[in-house]
Design an enzyme around this catalytic site. Structure first.
Site, PDB file in Angstrom:
ATOM      1  N   HIS A 113     -24.906  34.041 -15.461  1.00 32.22           N
ATOM      2  CA  HIS A 113     -23.818  33.888 -16.817  1.00 32.22           C
ATOM      3  C   HIS A 113     -24.770  33.011 -17.290  1.00 32.22           C
ATOM      4  O   HIS A 113     -24.119  32.175 -18.429  1.00 32.22           O
ATOM      5  CB  HIS A 113     -22.370  32.555 -16.115  1.00 32.22           C
ATOM      6  CG  HIS A 113     -21.486  34.043 -15.500  1.00 32.22           C
ATOM      7  ND1 HIS A 113     -21.645  34.958 -14.683  1.00 32.22           N
ATOM      8  CD2 HIS A 113     -19.940  34.207 -16.188  1.00 32.22           C
ATOM      9  CE1 HIS A 113     -20.244  35.738 -14.543  1.00 32.22           C
ATOM     10  NE2 HIS A 113     -19.249  35.412 -15.636  1.00 32.22           N
ATOM     11  N   ASP A 119      25.877  43.972 -30.569  1.00 29.95           N
ATOM     12  CA  ASP A 119      25.235  45.210 -30.333  1.00 29.95           C
ATOM     13  C   ASP A 119      24.852  46.572 -31.381  1.00 29.95           C
ATOM     14  O   ASP A 119      24.550  47.016 -31.113  1.00 29.95           O
ATOM     15  CB  ASP A 119      26.388  45.570 -28.946  1.00 29.95           C
ATOM     16  CG  ASP A 119      26.739  45.051 -27.697  1.00 29.95           C
ATOM     17  OD1 ASP A 119      26.273  44.346 -27.790  1.00 29.95           O
ATOM     18  OD2 ASP A 119      27.831  45.049 -27.046  1.00 29.95           O
ATOM     19  N   GLU A 147      23.273  37.122 -20.253  1.00 29.46           N
ATOM     20  CA  GLU A 147      22.521  38.352 -21.008  1.00 29.46           C
ATOM     21  C   GLU A 147      23.546  37.832 -22.339  1.00 29.46           C
ATOM     22  O   GLU A 147      22.533  37.247 -23.624  1.00 29.46           O
ATOM     23  CB  GLU A 147      22.893  39.554 -20.486  1.00 29.46           C
ATOM     24  CG  GLU A 147      22.053  40.510 -21.404  1.00 29.46           C
ATOM     25  CD  GLU A 147      23.407  41.988 -21.964  1.00 29.46           C
ATOM     26  OE1 GLU A 147      23.647  42.134 -21.165  1.00 29.46           O
ATOM     27  OE2 GLU A 147      22.648  42.933 -22.135  1.00 29.46           O
ATOM     28  N   HIS A 164      30.865  49.216 -19.848  1.00 31.29           N
ATOM     29  CA  HIS A 164      29.201  49.864 -19.697  1.00 31.29           C
ATOM     30  C   HIS A 164      29.005  50.116 -18.492  1.00 31.29           C
ATOM     31  O   HIS A 164      28.381  51.661 -18.213  1.00 31.29           O
ATOM     32  CB  HIS A 164      28.499  48.860 -19.635  1.00 31.29           C
ATOM     33  CG  HIS A 164      27.852  48.560 -21.609  1.00 31.29           C
ATOM     34  ND1 HIS A 164      27.313  49.701 -22.214  1.00 31.29           N
ATOM     35  CD2 HIS A 164      28.057  47.230 -22.106  1.00 31.29           C
ATOM     36  CE1 HIS A 164      27.509  48.781 -24.054  1.00 31.29           C
ATOM     37  NE2 HIS A 164      27.722  47.534 -23.646  1.00 31.29           N
ATOM     38  N   GLN A 215      32.254  44.575 -22.099  1.00 28.69           N
ATOM     39  CA  GLN A 215      31.084  44.279 -21.917  1.00 28.69           C
ATOM     40  C   GLN A 215      31.621  45.682 -20.137  1.00 28.69           C
ATOM     41  O   GLN A 215      30.808  46.317 -20.097  1.00 28.69           O
ATOM     42  CB  GLN A 215      29.917  43.218 -21.317  1.00 28.69           C
ATOM     43  CG  GLN A 215      29.729  42.809 -22.965  1.00 28.69           C
ATOM     44  CD  GLN A 215      28.629  44.092 -23.152  1.00 28.69           C
ATOM     45  OE1 GLN A 215      27.639  44.097 -22.852  1.00 28.69           O
ATOM     46  NE2 GLN A 215      29.754  43.535 -24.279  1.00 28.69           N
TER      47      GLN A 215
HETATM   48  N1  LIG Z   1      20.684  46.490 -22.039  1.00 27.11           N
HETATM   49  C1  LIG Z   1      21.519  46.868 -22.619  1.00 27.11           C
HETATM   50  O1  LIG Z   1      20.859  46.823 -24.166  1.00 27.11           O
HETATM   51  C2  LIG Z   1      22.008  48.282 -22.808  1.00 27.11           C
HETATM   52  C3  LIG Z   1      21.890  49.110 -23.902  1.00 27.11           C
HETATM   53  C4  LIG Z   1      23.307  49.365 -23.335  1.00 27.11           C
HETATM   54  C5  LIG Z   1      23.049  50.641 -21.686  1.00 27.11           C
HETATM   55  N2  LIG Z   1      22.433  49.547 -20.783  1.00 27.11           N
HETATM   56  C6  LIG Z   1      23.200  49.880 -20.065  1.00 27.11           C
HETATM   57  O2  LIG Z   1      22.373  51.329 -19.471  1.00 27.11           O
HETATM   58  C7  LIG Z   1      22.944  51.874 -18.049  1.00 27.11           C
HETATM   59  C8  LIG Z   1      22.559  52.728 -18.387  1.00 27.11           C
HETATM   60  O3  LIG Z   1      23.163  54.172 -17.287  1.00 27.11           O
HETATM   61  P1  LIG Z   1      23.827  55.160 -17.081  1.00 27.11           P
HETATM   62  O4  LIG Z   1      23.930  55.771 -16.530  1.00 27.11           O
HETATM   63  O5  LIG Z   1      25.082  55.347 -18.252  1.00 27.11           O
HETATM   64  O6  LIG Z   1      23.027  56.010 -18.599  1.00 27.11           O
HETATM   65  P2  LIG Z   1      20.874  56.484 -17.930  1.00 27.11           P
HETATM   66  O7  LIG Z   1      20.432  56.753 -19.446  1.00 27.11           O
HETATM   67  O8  LIG Z   1      20.257  54.937 -17.512  1.00 27.11           O
HETATM   68  O9  LIG Z   1      21.333  57.012 -16.403  1.00 27.11           O
HETATM   69  C9  LIG Z   1      21.169  57.874 -16.629  1.00 27.11           C
HETATM   70  C10 LIG Z   1      19.742  59.022 -15.956  1.00 27.11           C
HETATM   71  O10 LIG Z   1      20.262  58.540 -14.516  1.00 27.11           O
HETATM   72  C11 LIG Z   1      19.731  59.213 -13.351  1.00 27.11           C
HETATM   73  N3  LIG Z   1      20.476  59.383 -12.634  1.00 27.11           N
HETATM   74  C12 LIG Z   1      21.590  59.460 -12.631  1.00 27.11           C
HETATM   75  N4  LIG Z   1      22.092  59.802 -10.935  1.00 27.11           N
HETATM   76  C13 LIG Z   1      21.007  59.845 -10.247  1.00 27.11           C
HETATM   77  C14 LIG Z   1      21.391  59.950  -8.727  1.00 27.11           C
HETATM   78  N5  LIG Z   1      21.643  60.150  -8.640  1.00 27.11           N
HETATM   79  N6  LIG Z   1      19.914  60.566  -8.223  1.00 27.11           N
HETATM   80  C15 LIG Z   1      18.217  60.221  -9.492  1.00 27.11           C
HETATM   81  N7  LIG Z   1      18.751  60.237 -10.509  1.00 27.11           N
HETATM   82  C16 LIG Z   1      20.335  59.550 -10.773  1.00 27.11           C
HETATM   83  C17 LIG Z   1      19.435  60.897 -13.889  1.00 27.11           C
HETATM   84  O11 LIG Z   1      18.432  60.950 -14.478  1.00 27.11           O
HETATM   85  C18 LIG Z   1      20.168  60.175 -15.738  1.00 27.11           C
HETATM   86  O12 LIG Z   1      19.832  61.618 -16.289  1.00 27.11           O
HETATM   87  C19 LIG Z   1      24.370  51.161 -18.394  1.00 27.11           C
HETATM   88  O13 LIG Z   1      24.154  50.113 -17.189  1.00 27.11           O
HETATM   89  C20 LIG Z   1      24.731  49.749 -19.305  1.00 27.11           C
HETATM   90  O14 LIG Z   1      25.155  48.979 -18.971  1.00 27.11           O
HETATM   91  C21 LIG Z   1      22.384  48.425 -21.059  1.00 27.11           C
HETATM   92  N1  LIG Z   2      26.420  45.027 -24.915  1.00 28.34           N
HETATM   93  C1  LIG Z   2      25.047  46.248 -24.515  1.00 28.34           C
HETATM   94  C2  LIG Z   2      24.035  45.209 -24.263  1.00 28.34           C
HETATM   95  O1  LIG Z   2      24.057  44.878 -23.055  1.00 28.34           O
HETATM   96  C3  LIG Z   2      24.226  47.032 -25.637  1.00 28.34           C
HETATM   97  C4  LIG Z   2      25.123  47.858 -26.633  1.00 28.34           C
HETATM   98  C5  LIG Z   2      24.659  48.911 -26.685  1.00 28.34           C
HETATM   99  N2  LIG Z   2      26.224  49.377 -27.100  1.00 28.34           N
HETATM  100  C6  LIG Z   2      27.438  48.738 -26.907  1.00 28.34           C
HETATM  101  N3  LIG Z   2      26.554  48.078 -26.574  1.00 28.34           N
HETATM  102 ZN   LIG Z   3      27.019  46.881 -25.630  1.00 24.37          ZN
END
Ligand SMILES: NC(=O)c1ccc[n+]([C@@H]2O[C@H](COP(=O)([O-])OP(=O)(O)OC[C@H]3O[C@@H](n4cnc5c(N)ncnc54)[C@H](O)[C@@H]3O)[C@@H](O)[C@H]2O)c1
Ligand SMILES: N[C@H](CO)Cc1c[nH]c[nH+]1
Ligand SMILES: [Zn+2]
Length: 435
Positions: A423, A364, A330, A265, A262
């Site tokens: 009513h 995942d 989570e 990520h 995790q």
């Molecule tokens: N809970 C879940 O199921 C799950 C699954 C996969 C990923 N995640 C989480 O999702 C998140 C993914 O984040 P990410 O950043 O890789 O992708 P993301 O797609 O969430 O964000 C990318 C976007 O953020 C915006 N951005 C980035 N910097 C910016 C700035 N300075 N100003 C304005 N907009 C900006 C841009 O528009 C960009 O397209 C991670 O925190 C990860 O842990 C959660």
């Molecule tokens: N761990 C993420 C949800 O918290 C989901 C994910 C996608 N790919 C790998 N992991």
């Molecule tokens: Zn994951």
């Protein structure tokens, strides 16, 4: 490689303070992010497609001539699927099948019952059009495509619109193939707050949806929070989290890698190990130090562990469970001999992974349950993304003449008690006086 990770003792006086600092994460707490997101949302509302093009060029380093460069139809998704090698495509299909089978069990059905001239019930209907956000900034997530789109389709949603950023315009066949397999109807390669605003308000090209689901970074989470009310949202999903409770008898390397899984990520991902065995905690620390240099995302993992990683010693497993309930993680791994025995004591967790062999990573991708889960302590009041998020309920009420007359008396009395005479009279018109 040096390792910076907090050590906490659950019996220490200042334990709760440290724990609160470690676990606090709030989407709309960063004022700078909030004002950026507000201005992006109003930009999209005022300038529609043109704003989407501008923000996407700026934030995703793309060179777009017009909005059509970010619209992908079903044929493009199927072409991407064809480009995948057979092994990869089969793994996606196998994961999709398992996820679908699990979610089919969640379908809620309409129901009715009758009693003395009154029919009552609930009609369950799918949402018409939903938007799914698939993160794509630091990594691409084909698994998130499956986890978001499959429950929507199982619920019967007609139109699933997917948004996913495509940094530098690099096409990710995995993501597009997953969309084809899951039955997504249209894809826009846009991300961040601008994508959320487009789905919430609609633009010339992006259709306005009824609900937006899916995880994302702080810009996405903040935008979802701000557009809530205009559209439905599933939850505010923050950075990923894992909490492992271990009795000290699992291979320390396995636990180290579960924590990494995790941490890799996000810089703000939360990885916590709780054990009543101090020697074991030290062994896992040694594993982390040895394994970290071998990881592709070693810097990201190291930062994440330093920001929100912790080893917590508790006097016994019951105290470990109590601390976990306080955090409401989570993902909770119960890496113990008899996880079933602990289950009744677990009050809050998005998903519970039971036993030494059940790596959270399986959940995942392909175990079956959804990987979009409540984070930041919200497992206290919310649940995994599911088919129920895409279904809504309408109440059904039907009175016969006799029952309208009888129950109408109660309505009339209560309406007059509230001073609402329309009513009362509406109910009274249907009251028949017996000769
Ligand atoms: N809970 C879940 O199921 C799950 C699954 C996969 C990923 N995640 C989480 O999702 C998140 C993914 O984040 P990410 O950043 O890789 O992708 P993301 O797609 O969430 O964000 C990318 C976007 O953020 C915006 N951005 C980035 N910097 C910016 C700035 N300075 N100003 C304005 N907009 C900006 C841009 O528009 C960009 O397209 C991670 O925190 C990860 O842990 C959660
Ligand atoms: N761990 C993420 C949800 O918290 C989901 C994910 C996608 N790919 C790998 N992991
Ligand atoms: Zn994951």
């Amino acid at each position: 490689m040096s390792l910076d990770i907090q050590w906490l003792d659950a019996t220490a006086e200042d334990f709760s303070t440290h724990l609160n600092t470690l676990t606090a994460w709030e989407a709309v707490s960063d004022q700078q992010v909030l004002s950026t997101v507000q201005s992006i949302i109003s930009g999209v509302r005022q300038q529609g497609d043109q704003a989407l093009v501008d923000y996407t060029c700026r934030f995703d380093q793309r060179n777009l001539a017009s909005i059509t460069d970010v619209c992908l139809g079903i044929e493009t998704l199927h072409e991407a699927r064809q480009r995948l090698n057979i092994n990869d495509e089969q793994a996606l299909v196998a994961a999709a099948d398992r996820v679908r089978q699990y979610h089919e069990k969640q379908v809620q059905s309409s129901w009715q019952y009758e009693e003395e001239g009154v029919l009552l019930g609930q009609q369950v209907t799918p949402m018409a059009r939903v938007g799914i956000y698939v993160p794509g900034g630091k990594a691409a997530y084909p698994s998130s495509v499956l986890m978001n789109a499959i429950p929507a389709k199982v619920a019967g949603v007609k139109e699933v619109i997917m948004v996913v950023p495509m940094p530098k315009g690099v096409v990710n066949d995995w993501v597009l193939a997953a969309a084809a397999i899951a039955g997504v109807d249209k894809v826009f390669t846009i991300g961040g707050a601008q994508a959320i605003a487009a789905l919430a308000y609609g633009t010339e090209s992006v259709p306005k949806v009824d609900k937006i689901v899916g995880p994302g970074n702080i810009y996405v989470a903040t935008a979802k929070q701000l557009v809530f009310g205009q559209v439905g949202i599933d939850m505010i999903a923050g950075p990923s989290e894992i909490l492992v409770i271990c009795d000290g008898k699992t291979d320390p390397d396995w636990i180290a890698m579960d924590l990494f899984s995790q941490a890799e990520h996000d810089e703000d991902a939360q990885s916590i190990l709780i054990s009543p065995d101090r020697d074991f905690l030290h062994k896992v620390e040694a594993s982390i130090k040895r394994l970290l240099p071998t990881m592709e995302r070693k810097d990201l993992i190291a930062t994440s562990l330093a920001n929100r990683g912790a080893f917590i010693w508790t006097p016994d497993i019951d105290t470990a469970v109590a601390v976990s309930n306080q955090i409401a993680p989570e993902h909770l791994e119960l890496s113990v001999e008899n996880p079933q025995a602990l289950l009744p004591k677990i009050q809050h967790a998005g998903a519970i992974f039971m036993g030494r062999y059940t790596a959270e990573a399986l959940g995942d991708y392909c175990a079956g349950p959804n990987h979009v889960l409540p984070t930041s302590g919200t497992a206290r009041f919310s649940s995994p993304l599911g088919v129920y998020d895409f279904q809504k309920r309408s109440s059904l009420v039907c009175f016969s003449a006799e029952s309208a007359s009888e129950i109408g008396q109660i309505a009339s009395t209560l309406a007059r008690g509230e001073g609402l005479t329309a009513h009362a009279r509406s109910a009274e018109y249907r009251i028949t006086t017996k000769e």
